[in-house]
Design a protein around this motif. Structure first.
Motif, PDB file in Angstrom:
ATOM      1  N   SER A  96       0.822  -1.215   0.000  1.00  0.00           N
ATOM      2  CA  SER A  96       0.000   0.000   0.000  1.00  0.00           C
ATOM      3  C   SER A  96       0.855   1.264   0.000  1.00  0.00           C
ATOM      4  O   SER A  96       0.329   2.363  -0.174  1.00  0.00           O
ATOM      5  N   TYR A  97       2.165   1.126   0.183  1.00  0.00           N
ATOM      6  CA  TYR A  97       3.051   2.286   0.197  1.00  0.00           C
ATOM      7  C   TYR A  97       3.704   2.550  -1.158  1.00  0.00           C
ATOM      8  O   TYR A  97       4.390   3.543  -1.314  1.00  0.00           O
ATOM      9  N   GLY A 135       4.262   3.786  -4.897  1.00  0.00           N
ATOM     10  CA  GLY A 135       3.771   4.956  -5.605  1.00  0.00           C
ATOM     11  C   GLY A 135       2.969   4.589  -6.838  1.00  0.00           C
ATOM     12  O   GLY A 135       3.255   3.608  -7.517  1.00  0.00           O
ATOM     13  N   HIS A 176       8.060  11.053  -3.027  1.00  0.00           N
ATOM     14  CA  HIS A 176       6.636  10.933  -2.702  1.00  0.00           C
ATOM     15  C   HIS A 176       5.957  12.307  -2.750  1.00  0.00           C
ATOM     16  O   HIS A 176       4.851  12.436  -3.291  1.00  0.00           O
ATOM     17  N   TYR A 206       1.742  12.472  -3.559  1.00  0.00           N
ATOM     18  CA  TYR A 206       1.080  11.388  -2.837  1.00  0.00           C
ATOM     19  C   TYR A 206       0.728  11.842  -1.428  1.00  0.00           C
ATOM     20  O   TYR A 206       1.373  12.714  -0.868  1.00  0.00           O
ATOM     21  N   LYS A 214       2.002   7.712   2.498  1.00  0.00           N
ATOM     22  CA  LYS A 214       2.884   6.932   1.614  1.00  0.00           C
ATOM     23  C   LYS A 214       4.358   7.159   1.949  1.00  0.00           C
ATOM     24  O   LYS A 214       5.205   6.338   1.620  1.00  0.00           O
TER      25      LYS A 214
END
Length: 123
Positions: free
Chosen positions: A31-32, A34, A96, A101, A105
């Motif tokens: 889920s982290y 990009g 990030h 994002y 993240k």
């Protein structure tokens, strides 16, 4: 060198964390990651980085992880390795932010940055 210390514990956490990301979970979706990236290499492409950057950053992080872990028991340039990881994590957080994002993240990179900075301060 006393191996049972806060600095040693942080070295093991950061070193094993880097191994986990680069050697165990590098080809897995998280889920982290990009964008729509499913792998670490795809994530580098998402950020617009050249292909060689994935290999260069990977080699630097794996090398630093080796120094951090082995440095618990033998005299190695642990501060330099932790400083390198911290600098690379500043770059990760910046990537990030560059692509807009959500801050969540950046959380893993920000935590690794903080832990690496703590190692530098403690060593």
């Amino acid at each position: 060198m006393e191996w049972l210390s806060l600095a040693s514990l942080l070295q093991l956490i950061v070193g094993l964390g880097l191994f986990n990301v680069w050697l165990v979970r590098g080809r897995s979706a998280t889920s982290y990651r990009g964008g729509a990236a499913q792998t670490l290499q795809e994530e580098f492409a998402t950020y617009g980085l050249p292909g060689f950057a994935f290999y260069l950053v990977g080699a630097l992080k794996i090398g630093a992880a080796l120094v951090l872990i082995a440095g618990v028991w033998i005299a190695l340039p642990v501060r330099a390795a932790a400083g390198l990881v911290a600098a690379l994590m500043v770059g990760a957080v910046a990537m990030h932010l560059k692509v807009g994002y959500p801050p969540i993240k950046s959380l893993p990179a920000a935590l690794m940055l903080a832990l690496s900075a703590a190692i530098v301060a403690l060593r």
